[in-house]
Design a protein around this motif. Sequence first.
Motif, short mmCIF file in Angstrom:
data_model
loop_
_atom_site.label_atom_id
_atom_site.label_comp_id
_atom_site.label_asym_id
_atom_site.label_seq_id
_atom_site.Cartn_x
_atom_site.Cartn_y
_atom_site.Cartn_z
N THR A 181 -12.25 -49.53 14.11
CA THR A 181 -11.86 -49.96 12.79
C THR A 181 -13.19 -50.23 12.26
O THR A 181 -14.14 -51.02 12.68
CB THR A 181 -10.96 -51.08 12.83
N VAL A 182 -13.42 -49.76 10.87
CA VAL A 182 -14.55 -50.02 10.07
C VAL A 182 -14.21 -50.87 8.85
O VAL A 182 -13.38 -50.17 7.94
CB VAL A 182 -15.43 -48.74 9.75
N THR A 183 -14.82 -51.96 8.61
CA THR A 183 -14.37 -52.82 7.50
C THR A 183 -15.52 -53.24 6.69
O THR A 183 -16.45 -53.78 7.11
CB THR A 183 -13.61 -53.97 8.06
N ALA A 184 -15.69 -53.10 5.17
CA ALA A 184 -16.70 -53.53 4.43
C ALA A 184 -16.70 -55.09 4.29
O ALA A 184 -15.65 -55.77 4.43
CB ALA A 184 -16.46 -52.89 3.05
N VAL A 185 -17.99 -55.61 4.62
CA VAL A 185 -18.19 -56.78 4.58
C VAL A 185 -19.25 -57.58 3.56
O VAL A 185 -19.63 -58.59 3.47
CB VAL A 185 -18.56 -57.45 6.15
N GLY A 186 -19.97 -56.61 3.03
CA GLY A 186 -20.99 -57.03 2.13
C GLY A 186 -21.50 -55.58 1.53
O GLY A 186 -21.07 -54.65 1.96
N PRO A 187 -22.32 -55.80 0.46
CA PRO A 187 -22.72 -54.65 -0.27
C PRO A 187 -23.79 -53.93 0.88
O PRO A 187 -24.66 -54.18 1.26
CB PRO A 187 -23.78 -55.24 -1.22
#
Length: 97
Positions: free
Chosen positions: A35-41
């Motif tokens: 699972t790949v999740t955006a956590v910041g720019p």
Amino acid sequence: MPATVLIEAVLTETVRTDAELTVPRDILSPVPGLTVTAVGPGLWRVCRAHGPVLGHIERRRHDDADRYVARRLVGGGIRSMELGEFWSATDAAECFR
């Protein structure tokens, strides 16, 4: 003491609209087991499906091109070790499998 009754759904997560937080186009195809999740720019968290955090993928600019650096968490998640630098986010995610 009276109880509070919620009659509408409550949003519990912050909705991010910043274009920098969007997942790179080439990582939209799922990587099996991850699972790949955006956590910041320009930063994404990589986890096993319904499991622990394995590391992060960071986007870096080099000579007007994006490169993706994979970093695996080591030592109980206290430190990270660079696994490599890749031309695509998918290739960076694959090294976590």
